[in-house]
Design an enzyme around this catalytic site. Structure first.
Site, mmCIF file in Angstrom:
data_model
loop_
_atom_site.group_PDB
_atom_site.id
_atom_site.type_symbol
_atom_site.label_atom_id
_atom_site.label_comp_id
_atom_site.label_asym_id
_atom_site.label_seq_id
_atom_site.Cartn_x
_atom_site.Cartn_y
_atom_site.Cartn_z
ATOM 1 N N LYS A 251 -0.170 7.273 15.435
ATOM 2 C CA LYS A 251 -0.230 6.422 16.670
ATOM 3 C C LYS A 251 0.902 6.788 17.741
ATOM 4 C CE LYS A 251 -3.201 2.703 15.249
ATOM 5 N NZ LYS A 251 -3.704 1.167 15.319
ATOM 6 N N TYR B 294 -12.868 3.052 20.140
ATOM 7 C CA TYR B 294 -12.789 1.609 19.381
ATOM 8 C C TYR B 294 -13.776 0.555 19.811
ATOM 9 C CZ TYR B 294 -8.115 2.461 17.465
ATOM 10 O OH TYR B 294 -7.180 2.866 16.555
ATOM 11 N N PHE C 69 -7.551 -8.817 20.911
ATOM 12 C CA PHE C 69 -6.658 -7.428 20.798
ATOM 13 C C PHE C 69 -7.174 -6.304 21.736
ATOM 14 C CE2 PHE C 69 -9.030 -7.385 16.742
ATOM 15 C CZ PHE C 69 -9.215 -6.144 16.967
ATOM 16 N N ARG D 68 -6.321 5.138 3.044
ATOM 17 C CA ARG D 68 -6.219 3.470 3.087
ATOM 18 C C ARG D 68 -4.922 2.949 2.361
ATOM 19 N NH1 ARG D 68 -9.749 0.687 5.802
ATOM 20 N NH2 ARG D 68 -9.833 -0.945 4.225
ATOM 21 N N THR E 10 -3.056 -3.468 7.654
ATOM 22 C CA THR E 10 -3.396 -3.252 9.287
ATOM 23 C C THR E 10 -2.027 -3.974 9.690
ATOM 24 O OG1 THR E 10 -5.681 -3.605 8.969
ATOM 25 C CG2 THR E 10 -4.594 -3.798 11.119
ATOM 26 N N ARG F 294 2.544 1.859 6.897
ATOM 27 C CA ARG F 294 2.571 0.933 8.108
ATOM 28 C C ARG F 294 3.777 -0.010 7.714
ATOM 29 N NH1 ARG F 294 -3.778 -0.090 8.079
ATOM 30 N NH2 ARG F 294 -4.164 1.154 10.138
ATOM 31 N N ASN G 79 0.697 -0.349 14.877
ATOM 32 C CA ASN G 79 0.984 -0.106 13.278
ATOM 33 C C ASN G 79 0.831 1.303 12.684
ATOM 34 O OD1 ASN G 79 -1.720 0.347 13.899
ATOM 35 N ND2 ASN G 79 -2.528 -0.921 12.441
ATOM 36 N N HIS H 20 -3.847 5.083 11.963
ATOM 37 C CA HIS H 20 -5.436 4.632 11.942
ATOM 38 C C HIS H 20 -5.897 5.422 10.769
ATOM 39 C CE1 HIS H 20 -9.597 3.543 12.870
ATOM 40 N NE2 HIS H 20 -9.765 4.863 12.696
ATOM 41 N N GLU I 223 -15.934 9.124 13.094
ATOM 42 C CA GLU I 223 -14.632 9.248 13.630
ATOM 43 C C GLU I 223 -14.517 10.828 13.671
ATOM 44 O OE1 GLU I 223 -11.966 6.634 11.753
ATOM 45 O OE2 GLU I 223 -12.950 4.813 12.897
HETATM 46 P P1 CMP Z 1 -6.719 0.454 13.557
HETATM 47 O O1 CMP Z 1 -6.810 0.835 12.154
HETATM 48 O O2 CMP Z 1 -6.357 1.430 14.574
HETATM 49 O O3 CMP Z 1 -8.076 -0.149 14.135
HETATM 50 C C1 CMP Z 1 -8.130 -1.163 14.974
HETATM 51 C C2 CMP Z 1 -6.794 -1.650 15.420
HETATM 52 O O4 CMP Z 1 -6.499 -2.726 16.349
HETATM 53 C C3 CMP Z 1 -5.972 -1.915 14.176
HETATM 54 O O5 CMP Z 1 -5.676 -0.531 13.612
HETATM 55 C C4 CMP Z 1 -4.727 -2.643 14.965
HETATM 56 O O6 CMP Z 1 -3.612 -1.676 15.371
HETATM 57 C C5 CMP Z 1 -5.375 -3.312 16.103
HETATM 58 N N1 CMP Z 1 -5.323 -4.827 16.047
HETATM 59 C C6 CMP Z 1 -4.650 -5.507 16.651
HETATM 60 N N2 CMP Z 1 -4.776 -6.775 16.666
HETATM 61 C C7 CMP Z 1 -5.764 -6.794 15.410
HETATM 62 C C8 CMP Z 1 -6.330 -7.788 14.391
HETATM 63 N N3 CMP Z 1 -6.231 -9.348 14.863
HETATM 64 N N4 CMP Z 1 -7.225 -7.538 13.807
HETATM 65 C C9 CMP Z 1 -7.428 -6.146 13.409
HETATM 66 N N5 CMP Z 1 -6.989 -5.158 14.161
HETATM 67 C C10 CMP Z 1 -5.930 -5.507 15.211
#
Ligand code: CMP
Length: 134
Positions: free
Chosen positions: A11, A51, A59, A87, A93, A104, A114, A117, A128
């Site tokens: 990211k 997304y 968010f 993962r 996350t 992360r 974070n 992804h 994806e």
């Molecule tokens: P990612 O794996 O890119 O998938 C969705 C993204 O939304 C997640 O990582 C986070 O960066 C972002 N995000 C922000 N707030 C939240 C939340 N409350 N729950 C889950 N994802 C979140």
């Protein structure tokens, strides 16, 4: 477990902090092979489409603004049980909850920023990878 492919995105916060190489090193040490890679900046339209499952969540707008704020590194990773391996090495996350040594925990700056992804299952990996690599 069989050989799999999964999608990984470095990211914008991690790209800005010059952590591309260190993140790829962690992935490679976890026996994941980078089989495709490109650096792109997402349009708002493309980020919203990627997304789309999160549309309407609190968010979502912040996530789209962040993911379009600078270049990303998009990778196809291959290896034994690649989806879960990726993962595990990414960590939770929320970087504050991610285990020590995970990507992360090391390079995340917050829930949205974070650092990486990764696809969360077989179906999302397939969708994806197709989304970015056809
Ligand atoms: P990612 O794996 O890119 O998938 C969705 C993204 O939304 C997640 O990582 C986070 O960066 C972002 N995000 C922000 N707030 C939240 C939340 N409350 N729950 C889950 N994802 C979140």
């Amino acid at each position: 477990m069989s050989n799999q492919r999964t999608l990984s995105i470095i990211k914008p916060n991690a790209v800005k902090k010059n952590k591309i190489g260190l993140i790829i090193a962690l992935l490679e040490e976890a026996k994941l092979k980078v089989v495709e890679v490109k650096m792109i900046t997402l349009s708002v339209e493309k980020a919203e489409s990627f997304y789309s499952e999160h549309k309407g969540k609190p968010f979502f707008n912040e996530l789209i603004a962040f993911m379009t704020s600078g270049p990303l590194v998009i990778m196809a990773l291959e290896g034994e049980d690649a989806i879960n391996t990726n993962r595990k090495i990414m960590g939770a996350t929320n970087p504050a909850e991610a285990l020590e040594g995970t990507i992360r925990a090391k390079y995340g700056d917050g829930m949205t920023e974070n650092a990486v992804h990764g696809s969360d299952g077989l179906e999302s990996a397939s969708r994806e990878l197709k989304f970015f690599f056809g």
